[in-house]
Scaffold this active site. Sequence first.
Site, mmCIF file in Angstrom:
data_model
loop_
_atom_site.group_PDB
_atom_site.id
_atom_site.type_symbol
_atom_site.label_atom_id
_atom_site.label_comp_id
_atom_site.label_asym_id
_atom_site.label_seq_id
_atom_site.Cartn_x
_atom_site.Cartn_y
_atom_site.Cartn_z
ATOM 1 N N ARG A 12 0.988 -1.266 0.092
ATOM 2 C CA ARG A 12 0.088 0.065 -0.222
ATOM 3 C C ARG A 12 0.773 1.259 -0.085
ATOM 4 O O ARG A 12 0.178 2.428 -0.230
ATOM 5 C CB ARG A 12 -0.961 -0.091 1.110
ATOM 6 C CG ARG A 12 -0.195 0.043 2.480
ATOM 7 C CD ARG A 12 -1.227 0.046 3.731
ATOM 8 N NE ARG A 12 -0.676 -0.170 4.957
ATOM 9 C CZ ARG A 12 -1.436 -0.254 6.241
ATOM 10 N NH1 ARG A 12 -2.769 -0.105 6.072
ATOM 11 N NH2 ARG A 12 -0.869 -0.547 7.167
ATOM 12 N N HIS A 45 1.764 -26.549 12.416
ATOM 13 C CA HIS A 45 2.879 -27.431 12.008
ATOM 14 C C HIS A 45 2.628 -28.798 12.926
ATOM 15 O O HIS A 45 2.994 -29.870 12.272
ATOM 16 C CB HIS A 45 4.140 -26.797 12.299
ATOM 17 C CG HIS A 45 4.083 -25.241 11.872
ATOM 18 N ND1 HIS A 45 3.788 -24.958 10.419
ATOM 19 C CD2 HIS A 45 4.825 -24.179 12.454
ATOM 20 C CE1 HIS A 45 3.980 -23.682 10.429
ATOM 21 N NE2 HIS A 45 4.555 -23.303 11.522
HETATM 22 P P1 NDP Z 1 4.282 -7.616 8.033
HETATM 23 O O1 NDP Z 1 3.289 -6.740 8.854
HETATM 24 O O2 NDP Z 1 5.756 -7.326 8.413
HETATM 25 O O3 NDP Z 1 4.022 -7.119 6.483
HETATM 26 C C1 NDP Z 1 2.680 -7.013 5.873
HETATM 27 C C2 NDP Z 1 2.868 -5.997 4.931
HETATM 28 O O4 NDP Z 1 1.272 -5.817 4.018
HETATM 29 C C3 NDP Z 1 3.324 -4.725 5.095
HETATM 30 O O5 NDP Z 1 4.414 -4.148 4.028
HETATM 31 C C4 NDP Z 1 2.030 -3.727 5.403
HETATM 32 O O6 NDP Z 1 2.352 -2.412 4.873
HETATM 33 C C5 NDP Z 1 1.198 -4.474 4.246
HETATM 34 N N1 NDP Z 1 -0.098 -4.036 4.231
HETATM 35 C C6 NDP Z 1 -0.838 -4.198 4.967
HETATM 36 N N2 NDP Z 1 -2.319 -3.695 4.836
HETATM 37 C C7 NDP Z 1 -2.261 -3.412 3.549
HETATM 38 C C8 NDP Z 1 -3.317 -3.259 2.540
HETATM 39 N N3 NDP Z 1 -4.406 -2.985 2.993
HETATM 40 N N4 NDP Z 1 -2.802 -3.272 1.192
HETATM 41 C C9 NDP Z 1 -1.449 -3.463 0.690
HETATM 42 N N5 NDP Z 1 -0.539 -3.898 1.673
HETATM 43 C C10 NDP Z 1 -0.866 -3.822 3.254
HETATM 44 O O7 NDP Z 1 3.766 -9.079 8.147
HETATM 45 P P2 NDP Z 1 4.642 -10.530 7.944
HETATM 46 O O8 NDP Z 1 5.367 -10.318 6.411
HETATM 47 O O9 NDP Z 1 5.421 -10.768 8.844
HETATM 48 O O10 NDP Z 1 3.402 -11.478 7.737
HETATM 49 C C11 NDP Z 1 2.705 -11.753 6.836
HETATM 50 C C12 NDP Z 1 1.856 -13.135 6.695
HETATM 51 O O11 NDP Z 1 2.948 -13.943 6.732
HETATM 52 C C13 NDP Z 1 1.073 -13.235 8.079
HETATM 53 O O12 NDP Z 1 0.002 -13.778 7.878
HETATM 54 C C14 NDP Z 1 2.036 -14.194 8.723
HETATM 55 O O13 NDP Z 1 1.440 -14.682 9.950
HETATM 56 C C15 NDP Z 1 2.600 -14.661 8.001
HETATM 57 N N6 NDP Z 1 3.695 -15.234 8.317
HETATM 58 C C16 NDP Z 1 4.948 -14.465 8.626
HETATM 59 C C17 NDP Z 1 6.296 -15.115 8.916
HETATM 60 C C18 NDP Z 1 7.287 -14.021 9.292
HETATM 61 O O14 NDP Z 1 8.410 -14.648 9.640
HETATM 62 N N7 NDP Z 1 7.192 -12.979 9.109
HETATM 63 C C19 NDP Z 1 6.472 -16.588 9.026
HETATM 64 C C20 NDP Z 1 5.199 -17.366 8.511
HETATM 65 C C21 NDP Z 1 3.969 -16.763 8.083
HETATM 66 P P3 NDP Z 1 2.385 -1.625 6.118
HETATM 67 O O15 NDP Z 1 4.087 -1.862 6.362
HETATM 68 O O16 NDP Z 1 2.207 -0.122 5.430
HETATM 69 O O17 NDP Z 1 1.418 -1.767 7.202
#
Ligand code: NDP
Length: 508
Positions: free
Chosen positions: A43, A243
């Site tokens: 976003r 898991h």
């Molecule tokens: P983060 O919060 O680090 O990243 C999420 C991203 O999505 C951010 O860049 C955020 O932007 C963006 N975002 C939020 N709202 C919107 C929107 N409306 N439109 C577009 N982009 C948006 O989360 P993670 O990467 O850690 O996790 C993502 C998924 O992966 C989750 O379901 C998590 O449970 C899963 N997961 C994560 C792991 C990890 O190690 N990180 C491991 C295993 C699973 P902004 O920064 O502006 O909010």
Amino acid sequence: MTTLIVLGAGGDLASRLLLPGLADLLVSHHGEELDLRLVGADRDEHDQGWWTERVRTAAESAGASGPSVDRLVATTRYARTDVAADGDLARLLADAAASDVGPDAGSRSAPARGGGDVVCYFALPPSVTAAACRALDPEQVPAGTRLVLEKPFGHDSASAAELNAVLTRLVPEENVHRVDHFLGKSTVLNILGLRFANRLFEPLWSAAHVERVDVVFDEDLGLAGRAGYYDGAGALADMVQSHLLQLLALIAMDPPATISARDLRDRKAEVLRATRLWDEDDPASCTRRARWTAGRLGGQDVGAYADEPGVDPSRETDTLAEVVLAVDTWRWAGVPFRLRSGKALGRRRKEAVVTFRHVPHLPTGLLGTSSPTRLRIGFGPDDITLELDVNGQDDAFSLERSSLRTELSPGELTAYGQVLLGVLHDDPTLSVRGDTAEHCWRVLEPVVQAWRSGRVPLETYPAGSGGPPGRGLLEDVDAQGCADGAPAPAPGPEASGPGRQDEDPPVS
Ligand code: NDP
């Protein structure tokens, strides 16, 4: 040509795991088969240079380089897309299908030109993913689109069912990939090979011969900066619900006719449908929740979980969860399956232990203590250890413990390289089927209720310790082994064999 859209391109998952996994996949022998275009979407108002640099850095972190990575970096595009904004995601999907994704594709309407497959990876916060899927209309999703969803999938069986209904309105079930990256293909195949390619184990793989099964994922790390996510989840939801139940299913399932996605997932679903809490009337006897207090971890003083930045202590989040489950089938009736996972523990240990029953009669005259045969299946790196009683080297009348150990194939790709390979090849073998995702929540709902109502007290354990002391059904299998006279595994991270070190970054 397949267009892989990564939604949440600016997030932790994308930069730390997904993009390095993609680079890893591209430089493997599978890379040659892939005709791929990558689109990063988030976003925020990032420019193309920011995104290109992010992809390049991720590839470097994976140690991946060469023409395929250069091509990825040169052709990838960033498309600012707010999935919560009306029509943004629909436009991005249409543009991807028309092979026309550019820097601001999400904010204009798509020309309809012929394109290829679209794979849409939701690397977004789970609530944002669910809302984005709900807001899509089926006609806004190009035919053949694959939707890839991360864990957690819902937050209970009802929300998982609701999300399933939303998704199957958009695409057929076989086009939904619910990621469980923990079980890489090599781990799954290693368990299947061990169980079903050897005459030795399968005839003994039942309640008649197996006394108990333990699946343990103990981590020697704390939060690793993920308090925001973890404090709302805890060990039960983060690890056991996803898991460890998948591992239970692989260990307990009946032999599949083939290792195709359909047969494997049918067999796993059968087991999970038959799985329940050991004693719902007495949850304190078969579940445990605990939280780490101040201690020493990896030679350093560590504060209590409750004092970690970003943690709300009043939530009573479990950093260690333990449950004993029953599998109500002819094969497994009466066998406890103990699943446990915790953080900030003294020893990293990732293994399943199958403990066989004692022999019905030990011939009189054999001396020493007879211990049950144990088969340990280690995860990361994958190995197998078979613990047997054999006749002593000095005195053949006296029994001694001996271990046979072998390493299993580590697999060529990282966990996320394997996830992406499955998704891009449209092979759902490693992804969790919708009904199974619901059952994984259903199995643990009595535990969540008992914990919320305070029927099971929150215990504590010092960071760097082995966790709270065992009791009854929650006694660790190795404590039992020691009582029987079997050698205890060496403590500490340098222990070899069961619970060996896993060099992967912290992922859950
Ligand atoms: P983060 O919060 O680090 O990243 C999420 C991203 O999505 C951010 O860049 C955020 O932007 C963006 N975002 C939020 N709202 C919107 C929107 N409306 N439109 C577009 N982009 C948006 O989360 P993670 O990467 O850690 O996790 C993502 C998924 O992966 C989750 O379901 C998590 O449970 C899963 N997961 C994560 C792991 C990890 O190690 N990180 C491991 C295993 C699973 P902004 O920064 O502006 O909010």
